[in-house]
Scaffold this motif. Structure first.
Motif, PDB file in Angstrom:
ATOM      1  N   GLU A 182      16.697  -2.024 -46.867  1.00 55.64           N
ATOM      2  CA  GLU A 182      16.103  -1.566 -45.606  1.00 55.64           C
ATOM      3  C   GLU A 182      15.285  -0.292 -45.817  1.00 55.64           C
ATOM      4  O   GLU A 182      14.232  -0.101 -45.203  1.00 55.64           O
ATOM      5  CB  GLU A 182      17.199  -1.313 -44.577  1.00 55.64           C
ATOM      6  N   SER A 183      15.761   0.580 -46.713  1.00 49.65           N
ATOM      7  CA  SER A 183      15.052   1.826 -46.976  1.00 49.65           C
ATOM      8  C   SER A 183      13.650   1.574 -47.516  1.00 49.65           C
ATOM      9  O   SER A 183      12.688   2.245 -47.125  1.00 49.65           O
ATOM     10  CB  SER A 183      15.853   2.682 -47.962  1.00 49.65           C
ATOM     11  N   LEU A 186      11.457   0.440 -44.692  1.00 51.80           N
ATOM     12  CA  LEU A 186      11.140   1.544 -43.782  1.00 51.80           C
ATOM     13  C   LEU A 186      10.147   2.526 -44.398  1.00 51.80           C
ATOM     14  O   LEU A 186       9.348   3.136 -43.685  1.00 51.80           O
ATOM     15  CB  LEU A 186      12.429   2.269 -43.376  1.00 51.80           C
ATOM     16  N   GLY A 210       9.812  -7.583 -46.254  1.00 50.69           N
ATOM     17  CA  GLY A 210      11.175  -7.870 -45.819  1.00 50.69           C
ATOM     18  C   GLY A 210      11.704  -9.173 -46.377  1.00 50.69           C
ATOM     19  O   GLY A 210      12.863  -9.260 -46.802  1.00 50.69           O
ATOM     20  N   ASP A 219      16.063  -8.998 -38.495  1.00 48.98           N
ATOM     21  CA  ASP A 219      16.363  -7.641 -38.968  1.00 48.98           C
ATOM     22  C   ASP A 219      15.071  -6.883 -39.267  1.00 48.98           C
ATOM     23  O   ASP A 219      14.957  -5.689 -38.980  1.00 48.98           O
ATOM     24  CB  ASP A 219      17.236  -7.692 -40.219  1.00 48.98           C
ATOM     25  N   LEU A 223      13.958  -3.419 -37.479  1.00 51.06           N
ATOM     26  CA  LEU A 223      13.715  -2.200 -38.264  1.00 51.06           C
ATOM     27  C   LEU A 223      12.319  -1.656 -38.013  1.00 51.06           C
ATOM     28  O   LEU A 223      12.123  -0.435 -37.882  1.00 51.06           O
ATOM     29  CB  LEU A 223      13.911  -2.487 -39.751  1.00 51.06           C
ATOM     30  N   ALA A 227      11.449   1.947 -36.338  1.00 50.67           N
ATOM     31  CA  ALA A 227      10.600   2.919 -37.021  1.00 50.67           C
ATOM     32  C   ALA A 227       9.451   3.369 -36.113  1.00 50.67           C
ATOM     33  O   ALA A 227       9.073   4.542 -36.106  1.00 50.67           O
ATOM     34  CB  ALA A 227      10.042   2.310 -38.303  1.00 50.67           C
TER      35      ALA A 227
END
Length: 232
Positions: A182-183, A186, A210, A219, A223, A227
């Motif tokens: 996820e980092s 993002l 993703g 998801d 996300l 953001a």
């Protein structure tokens, strides 16, 4: 001395008549991430032959075993699947290259390479390990990629860009916890948002990121929305 007892008076342990013994042969070596030590270590790849023993003496073959990986430090044996885990050095390089590829992809999707996006991308890439990365270098790379592949900037993620993202992210994703995957997404989102809301091309590129990171579409959408709501 009583019969059946040793010199210290304890009952003598009967000799083990039958057993098995494994004779190991080195079949290669290298460096791996040792699960026992928790760090990069040298290893030997071993193949083994089991033999029946009589009074400790090998007498009859019982077949092959292994192969296994033996750590040169702790001497523990592991299955050869331990070699699938990258070393710390290799993992850091994979992560650095992945972040760099995502940054270039998002900048290409943005189309204009505006200064805020370039500054955010350069800071992200430097934090990942490319200490000397500059905005000018990233801008030149985006232009060079467009000229080399014929890619039109600001268009949705095409097959060529998707392949580049998957080549960089597919080998890394299995070794990252969900928070790590996820980092990376993002980080790409922050680059896209640095010069304004997501463009359709940026959303498409981030969706590809993703997917390569094995994040489900819901998801990814959540996300990206989170953001966009977070002040930069």
């Amino acid at each position: 001395m009583l019969p059946g007892r040793g010199r210290d008076g304890r009952a003598a342990r009967p000799a083990r008549l039958l057993g098995t013994r494994t004779v190991w042969t080195a079949a290669g070596d290298g460096e791996f991430f040792c699960p026992g030590c928790g760090g990069d270590r040298n290893y030997q790849r071993l193949t083994g032959r089991r033999r029946f023993t009589l009074l400790g003496v090998p007498v009859l073959p019982r077949g092959e075993t292994g192969p296994v990986v033996e750590c040169a430090a702790c001497r523990r044996h592991f299955g050869t699947d331990a070699l699938d885990h990258p070393t710390t050095t290799r993992f850091c390089a994979m992560l650095r290259d992945a972040v760099h590829t995502v940054a270039l992809a998002v900048l290409s999707a943005g189309g204009t390479c505006a200064r805020p996006a370039l500054e955010t991308a350069a800071a992200t890439v430097r934090a990942a390990g490319f200490d000397d990365c500059t905005e000018e270098q990233l801008s030149a790379l985006v232009d060079a990629l467009a000229a080399d592949t014929g890619r039109v900037l600001s268009e949705p993620c095409g097959p060529g860009l998707a392949i580049e993202l998957h080549e960089a992210l597919d080998p890394l994703a299995p070794h990252l916890a969900p928070a790590g995957r996820e980092s990376i997404l993002l980080q790409g989102a922050r680059i896209a948002l640095a010069d304004g809301p997501y463009t359709p091309a940026e959303r498409d590129t981030l969706a590809t990121v993703g997917a390569a990171l094995t994040l489900c579409a819901d998801d990814v959408a959540g996300l990206l929305a989170a953001a966009a709501r977070t002040p930069s």
